[in-house]
Design an enzyme around this catalytic site. Structure first.
Site, PDB file in Angstrom:
ATOM      1  CE1 TYR A   6      -3.970   2.164   0.700  1.00 24.66           C
ATOM      2  CE2 TYR A   6      -2.639   3.134   2.446  1.00 24.66           C
ATOM      3  CZ  TYR A   6      -3.767   3.156   1.648  1.00 24.66           C
ATOM      4  OH  TYR A   6      -4.683   4.175   1.789  1.00 24.66           O
TER       5      TYR A   6
ATOM      6  CB  SER B  40     -15.346   0.433  11.485  1.00 32.90           C
ATOM      7  OG  SER B  40     -14.076   0.144  10.964  1.00 32.90           O
TER       8      SER B  40
ATOM      9  N   GLY C 130      -0.827  -3.553  20.516  1.00 35.28           N
ATOM     10  CA  GLY C 130       0.350  -3.016  21.214  1.00 35.28           C
ATOM     11  C   GLY C 130      -0.085  -2.431  22.550  1.00 35.28           C
TER      12      GLY C 130
HETATM   13  P1  NAD Z   1     -12.749   1.656   0.760  1.00 36.65           P
HETATM   14  O1  NAD Z   1     -12.058   0.336   0.823  1.00 36.65           O
HETATM   15  O2  NAD Z   1     -14.066   1.790   1.432  1.00 36.65           O
HETATM   16  O3  NAD Z   1     -12.933   2.131  -0.739  1.00 36.65           O
HETATM   17  C1  NAD Z   1     -12.087   1.753  -1.772  1.00 36.65           C
HETATM   18  C2  NAD Z   1     -12.955   1.377  -2.979  1.00 36.65           C
HETATM   19  O4  NAD Z   1     -12.109   1.049  -4.082  1.00 36.65           O
HETATM   20  C3  NAD Z   1     -13.832   0.156  -2.709  1.00 36.65           C
HETATM   21  O5  NAD Z   1     -15.161   0.427  -3.098  1.00 36.65           O
HETATM   22  C4  NAD Z   1     -13.199  -0.932  -3.567  1.00 36.65           C
HETATM   23  O6  NAD Z   1     -14.123  -1.920  -3.979  1.00 36.65           O
HETATM   24  C5  NAD Z   1     -12.639  -0.119  -4.708  1.00 36.65           C
HETATM   25  N1  NAD Z   1     -11.544  -0.792  -5.432  1.00 36.65           N
HETATM   26  C6  NAD Z   1     -10.455  -1.406  -4.903  1.00 36.65           C
HETATM   27  N2  NAD Z   1      -9.662  -1.877  -5.883  1.00 36.65           N
HETATM   28  C7  NAD Z   1     -10.259  -1.536  -7.062  1.00 36.65           C
HETATM   29  C8  NAD Z   1      -9.934  -1.718  -8.432  1.00 36.65           C
HETATM   30  N3  NAD Z   1      -8.825  -2.371  -8.810  1.00 36.65           N
HETATM   31  N4  NAD Z   1     -10.779  -1.229  -9.375  1.00 36.65           N
HETATM   32  C9  NAD Z   1     -11.904  -0.570  -9.021  1.00 36.65           C
HETATM   33  N5  NAD Z   1     -12.278  -0.379  -7.745  1.00 36.65           N
HETATM   34  C10 NAD Z   1     -11.453  -0.850  -6.775  1.00 36.65           C
HETATM   35  O7  NAD Z   1     -11.711   2.727   1.336  1.00 36.65           O
HETATM   36  P2  NAD Z   1     -11.853   4.297   1.562  1.00 36.65           P
HETATM   37  O8  NAD Z   1     -11.509   4.567   2.966  1.00 36.65           O
HETATM   38  O9  NAD Z   1     -13.132   4.787   0.998  1.00 36.65           O
HETATM   39  O10 NAD Z   1     -10.637   4.816   0.681  1.00 36.65           O
HETATM   40  C11 NAD Z   1     -10.814   5.468  -0.570  1.00 36.65           C
HETATM   41  C12 NAD Z   1      -9.480   6.003  -1.065  1.00 36.65           C
HETATM   42  O11 NAD Z   1      -8.968   6.952  -0.126  1.00 36.65           O
HETATM   43  C13 NAD Z   1      -8.400   4.926  -1.221  1.00 36.65           C
HETATM   44  O12 NAD Z   1      -7.647   5.203  -2.373  1.00 36.65           O
HETATM   45  C14 NAD Z   1      -7.545   5.103   0.009  1.00 36.65           C
HETATM   46  O13 NAD Z   1      -6.220   4.708  -0.203  1.00 36.65           O
HETATM   47  C15 NAD Z   1      -7.650   6.597   0.250  1.00 36.65           C
HETATM   48  N6  NAD Z   1      -7.409   6.916   1.666  1.00 36.65           N
HETATM   49  C16 NAD Z   1      -8.341   6.681   2.611  1.00 36.65           C
HETATM   50  C17 NAD Z   1      -8.071   6.960   3.944  1.00 36.65           C
HETATM   51  C18 NAD Z   1      -9.068   6.745   5.039  1.00 36.65           C
HETATM   52  O14 NAD Z   1      -8.711   6.928   6.215  1.00 36.65           O
HETATM   53  N7  NAD Z   1     -10.296   6.404   4.784  1.00 36.65           N
HETATM   54  C19 NAD Z   1      -6.808   7.459   4.300  1.00 36.65           C
HETATM   55  C20 NAD Z   1      -5.866   7.657   3.292  1.00 36.65           C
HETATM   56  C21 NAD Z   1      -6.174   7.403   1.975  1.00 36.65           C
END
Ligand code: NAD
Ligand code: UDP
Length: 329
Positions: A149, A193, A209
């Protein structure tokens, strides 16, 4: 009279936690929205209420494969974000971060769309600088459990910067710090969650931890506001920002600077659910778990005129209400 057509937005990861909020916001802002999602961690029920909207469409698609269409704006959010899920299939996580990013950048380049990429505070790894400013390059293990990641997202940033420099693609990147809220999956595995579900079910609250590691928690609506403001900026403003910033790239941190130990978070959840019979329990710390994390949001304040509005206590109350009322127990 000239007919004004709605702007078209593509949201990858649109059925995920954050993507579903962004789709809702874009529809409220008058856009025509296409959500693309492989449903790896997302769920159609997150967007079920949008499916009847004529300005909304959902396409099940994996962004590691090219996607075609004509859009004004592309928001690239597709990627599992919870350590439990991104480590389930690490090679797929890397492919989504890198190949998926390239596919979206190619689409933006070929169609002259603006692109906003969801990067992450994980690019700082286990940071040696505190709080984290955008100019800090990070401290990341290349071969650990989190690397698929962290390094995938770092590579995605490199691709954004190079497509901008080499091909003139209009990109913007937000480094998102831990963000939470309604529509998180109850089995998402991330700390907020987990703790809420455990407290609602009277199960042990699992502190990994000693629980003294810190995080800064941002409520989802605050993040979506920052994303929209960034995308709305004229290109010239973004170019001027890059010319002045030490990184020379359109990157800003978005997060809530309030910093809490994980133990304090557990105590706050229990305080908001006083009838819970849950007790604190300790479990092993996952490898490479960052010890401290807090965003410096000076740049976002200056560039976007933005700062988070929802304090942890208020955001937790809304999230607890969601998990309770959505019958997740
Ligand atoms: P999430 O897992 O709920 O959403 C990610 C979505 O991407 C899911 O619906 C999943 O099915 C889809 N997905 C994964 N691989 C895929 C692919 N190859 N093709 C198409 N769809 C795909 O997570 P989130 O918290 O909503 O995160 C959304 C974005 O924000 C991500 O890129 C994540 O890295 C970034 N992000 C989130 C946080 C956080 O705290 N929530 C922090 C940093 C970065
Ligand atoms: N964590 C915890 N118990 C849990 C889930 C997570 O103590 O049930 C800890 C985890 O070790 C980390 C912090 O909470 O220190 C945030 O974890 P999360 O998975 O939400 O996000 P990330 O580690 O990617 O910031």
């Amino acid at each position: 009279m000239e007919l004004k057509l709605p702007k078209k937005a593509l949201v990858t990861g649109g059925a995920g936690f954050l993507g579903s909020h962004l789709c809702r916001r874009l529809l409220a802002d008058g856009y025509e929205v296409t959500a693309v999602d492989s449903l790896f961690t997302g769920a159609k029920k997150n967007i079920a209420d949008l499916l009847g909207n004529v300005r909304f469409s959902f396409v099940q698609h994996d962004i590691t494969l090219p996607y075609r269409g004509q859009f004004d704006e592309i928001y690239n959010l597709a990627c599992p974000a919870s350590p439990v899920h991104y480590q389930r299939n690490p090679v797929e996580t890397m492919k989504t971060s890198v190949l998926g990013m390239m596919n979206m950048l190619e689409l933006a380049m070929n169609t002259k769309a603006k692109l906003l990429h969801a990067s992450t505070s994980e690019i700082y790894g286990d940071p040696l600088v505190h709080p984290q400013t955008e100019s800090y390059w990070g401290n990341v293990n290349t071969v650990g459990m989190r690397s698929c990641y962290d390094e995938g997202k770092r590579c995605a940033e490199t691709l954004c910067a190079d497509y901008r420099r080499e091909y003139g693609v209009d990109v913007r990147m937000v480094r998102i710090f831990n963000t939470y809220g309604p529509n998180m999956h109850p089995q998402d595995g991330r700390v907020i969650s987990n703790f809420i579900m455990q407290a609602l079910r009277d199960e042990d609250i699992t502190l990994y931890g000693d629980g003294l590691q810190t995080r800064s928690f941002q409520y989802c609506d605050d993040l979506i506001e920052a994303m929209r403001r960034f995308m709305e900026l004229p290109r010239e403003t973004v170019d001027e920002f890059c010319a002045k910033s030490s990184l020379g790239a359109p990157v800003v941190n978005t997060g809530n600077p309030g910093e809490y130990t994980i133990r304090e978070l557990a105590e706050e959840v229990l305080c908001q659910l006083p009838d819970s019979k849950s007790k604190l329990a300790f479990a092993p710390l996952p490898s490479d778990d960052p010890k401290r994390r807090r965003p410096d949001i000076t740049l976002a304040k200056e560039l976007l005129g933005w700062e988070p509005k929802v304090a942890l206590r208020e955001g937790l109350a809304r999230t607890i209400e969601y998990f309770r009322s959505a019958g997740k127990i």
